[in-house]
Design a protein around this motif. Sequence first.
Motif, PDB file in Angstrom:
ATOM      1  N   VAL A   1      13.631   6.239   8.644  1.00 26.27           N
ATOM      2  CA  VAL A   1      12.994   7.220   9.527  1.00 26.27           C
ATOM      3  C   VAL A   1      13.007   6.767  10.978  1.00 26.27           C
ATOM      4  N   PHE A   2      13.065   5.454  11.192  1.00 22.02           N
ATOM      5  CA  PHE A   2      13.137   4.960  12.564  1.00 22.02           C
ATOM      6  C   PHE A   2      14.563   4.686  12.990  1.00 22.02           C
TER       7      PHE A   2
ATOM      8  N   GLU B   1      10.200  -0.235  14.534  1.00 22.49           N
ATOM      9  CA  GLU B   1       9.175   0.453  15.331  1.00 22.49           C
ATOM     10  C   GLU B   1       9.176  -0.103  16.754  1.00 22.49           C
TER      11      GLU B   1
ATOM     12  N   GLU C   1       5.362   0.787  17.966  1.00 24.98           N
ATOM     13  CA  GLU C   1       6.178   1.402  19.006  1.00 24.98           C
ATOM     14  C   GLU C   1       5.544   1.189  20.370  1.00 24.98           C
TER      15      GLU C   1
ATOM     16  N   HIS D   1      17.072   7.845  18.925  1.00 33.28           N
ATOM     17  CA  HIS D   1      18.123   8.153  19.898  1.00 33.28           C
ATOM     18  C   HIS D   1      18.148   7.050  20.929  1.00 33.28           C
TER      19      HIS D   1
ATOM     20  N   ALA E   1       7.586  -1.952  -2.387  1.00 37.21           N
ATOM     21  CA  ALA E   1       7.436  -1.984  -3.846  1.00 37.21           C
ATOM     22  C   ALA E   1       8.441  -1.087  -4.558  1.00 37.21           C
ATOM     23  N   LEU E   2       8.663   0.122  -4.030  1.00 36.62           N
ATOM     24  CA  LEU E   2       9.534   1.047  -4.758  1.00 36.62           C
ATOM     25  C   LEU E   2      11.008   0.640  -4.733  1.00 36.62           C
TER      26      LEU E   2
ATOM     27  N   TRP F   1      14.593   0.749   8.541  1.00 34.49           N
ATOM     28  CA  TRP F   1      13.680   1.750   8.016  1.00 34.49           C
ATOM     29  C   TRP F   1      14.235   3.095   8.441  1.00 34.49           C
TER      30      TRP F   1
ATOM     31  N   ASN G   1      16.923   7.988  12.737  1.00 30.85           N
ATOM     32  CA  ASN G   1      16.441   9.150  13.475  1.00 30.85           C
ATOM     33  C   ASN G   1      16.290   8.868  14.958  1.00 30.85           C
TER      34      ASN G   1
ATOM     35  N   TYR H   1       0.813  -1.220   0.000  1.00 30.91           N
ATOM     36  CA  TYR H   1       0.000   0.000   0.000  1.00 30.91           C
ATOM     37  C   TYR H   1       0.838   1.258   0.000  1.00 30.91           C
ATOM     38  N   ASN H   2       1.928   1.247   0.781  1.00 31.82           N
ATOM     39  CA  ASN H   2       2.640   2.504   1.003  1.00 31.82           C
ATOM     40  C   ASN H   2       3.968   2.573   0.252  1.00 31.82           C
ATOM     41  N   GLY H   3       4.265   1.541  -0.524  1.00 34.06           N
ATOM     42  CA  GLY H   3       5.449   1.619  -1.357  1.00 34.06           C
ATOM     43  C   GLY H   3       6.747   1.321  -0.651  1.00 34.06           C
TER      44      GLY H   3
ATOM     45  N   ARG I   1      12.270   1.091  18.559  1.00 29.01           N
ATOM     46  CA  ARG I   1      12.211   2.490  18.976  1.00 29.01           C
ATOM     47  C   ARG I   1      11.330   2.645  20.211  1.00 29.01           C
TER      48      ARG I   1
END
Lengths: 350, 350
Positions: free
Chosen positions: B278-279, B248, B222, B284, B76-77, B276, B282, B71-73, B251
């Motif tokens: 962004v997780f 997730e 999370e 800490h 897939a991308l 991933w 990013n 769904y969110n790629g 984190r």
Amino acid sequence: MSRKPTLADVASLANVSVATASKALNNTDRVSAATQREVMAAAEQLGYHKASAAHNRHKRSGLIGLITSDYNGRFALPLLTGAENTLGASNHAALLMSSHGRPALEKSHIDRLAAHGVDGLIVVGNTTNSRPPLDPRTTMGLPVIYAYDPSRDPNDCSIICDNIGAGAQAIEYLLSIGRRYIAVIAGPEDFQAAKDRVLGAQRTFILYDFRPVAVLFDAWSEEWGERAAKLLVEQHPHLDAIYCLSDEIARGAARGLASIGKRVPQDVAIIGHDNWFVFASNAHPTLTTFDNNITMLGKTAAKFILDALTGRPHHGLTTIECPMIVRESTEARRHTALESTGRVYERNIQ
Amino acid sequence: MSRKPTLADVASLANVSVATASKALNNTDRVSAATQREVMAAAEQLGYHKASAAHNRHKRSGLIGLITSDYNGRFALPLLTGAENTLGASNHAALLMSSHGRPALEKSHIDRLAAHGVDGLIVVGNTTNSRPPLDPRTTMGLPVIYAYDPSRDPNDCSIICDNIGAGAQAIEYLLSIGRRYIAVIAGPEDFQAAKDRVLGAQRTFILYDFRPVAVLFDAWSEEWGERAAKLLVEQHPHLDAIYCLSDEIARGAARGLASIGKRVPQDVAIIGHDNWFVFASNAHPTLTTFDNNITMLGKTAAKFILDALTGRPHHGLTTIECPMIVRESTEARRHTALESTGRVYERNIQ
């Protein structure tokens, strides 16, 4: 002859089959260059235009090509989904190819899609910045819609998110819940989205005769959000709201505020941008944010392509409204007043 | 005749043009059902197989279809990118269509792709769970590669991430940096990825005669990571490492540990899964995690399709190694020993 010339007339004049004439006019790679030239000459002589065949639905492939420069699919997949929903209703389907933002690859992909008979193209960006229009020799008369990143040619059909409107609405909302010391933490200054959201915010400040505490530009990162929020509180102890131009920035800001003992939203309200699920809904508190409405962008792009295919092309810039999603990071005060404004509430998004 | 039958022989016997015979054999929608039956009969009579024409590269479209249920790629991308890199080198390109996990849409998309002459199909999942194989009446002899979610038919060609290997390596690494009280926080038990990573972890525990402190299944969130980490420390105060089956979860676990005064990695080391950005980057502290190597999955799928097209089809399950990326959440101790193991270090990933 008074009737409009048909493909059969062109084929007859060029002394080729109708199928060959069609292939030549559609610029596939399945006919020789010589044949293509002959067919093109015959079409010109007769005044035959592909557009006059636009209603011959059965000659169409029913396929729309999407070219994305997106790397991680955050924009491309929701846009594909929206386009498919609209296209599916009229028995069309969408094919996605990835250009990685490389113009040569973009051109080569479009050549392939055109050769395989797509009926139109949706070009999907991922920066919000304007881009050079496609070369007409590449698109060969196919209808083209630019989505997310607009074309620099104002006559082209481009569809973008209404970032100015979102910025204006963010500040209006923060003022409506009683916040008076509002700062903006933006991403890099060279992103159109950052410029437009700040522009919208400034318009509301001016309208209500307020001034922002500060507008800070730097990066689309949590780290920047955290650093900027601490800096703001240090320099402006009365700060009571931050409009962050991305959910990553907002999440970092929330962490920064927590680390110096500020409560969100009681002390400082926070608004993010993008409604990126992993940030906006997983954050503590959950983030009030703007949804970029990418699926609607895809639906609109598909609708505009279908319109162009039925002789009603769109031109110029169309903006898609980004709805505000109110969650915990702003909603502690004046809840009742808010509920009467008809804004989108959503507590348990899936 | 002793030579292999050609497409021209089939066309001649069926009394149609070579082009029509090709269209009929390739199952496009541009010939009548009657013609298709005649051509099929002629091909069978002559013992003509599409495979015998497999080396006629000029008859190919050069296009490979990708069908994704993502769904969110997120999967897939990167997979499309990997496939395109490999396909581009042999002048092929990839087209992506989205099925939203709906079998009827999947079938309809494949029909369209086949009608437009794709040379092969890559079917991309997003759950890691096995899926029913495509109906041969749908694929019509096109080579098919199942990626991320394997086909239930063991004879089909499927490519998946080596989750068992990742689980084994995670525990081996935690033991190697001196951790002895290790727990596993997993996602839902009905995901093959969760089962496989736990299976791999268990194998290493058994190999070194250790037992995990606990293995807890629940959700890919999370919130679950935070709750589970607090629960673990409460029940097992000696806990010194957690292998989390997603970034997730990791984190959330890091946040949960911080909230009760445990330092990561000094008190408790944490490993995540998925890399991933962004997780993992990013967070800490930044997360040690496994990269699912989706781009490599796409490259391999493309290579296997190209192999099939040159008469060397692959069968069965192929696993792609997930490299471990060591970051701050595990690296405080025994740094020197680690550096000699040749694992992937990366501090400033972009």
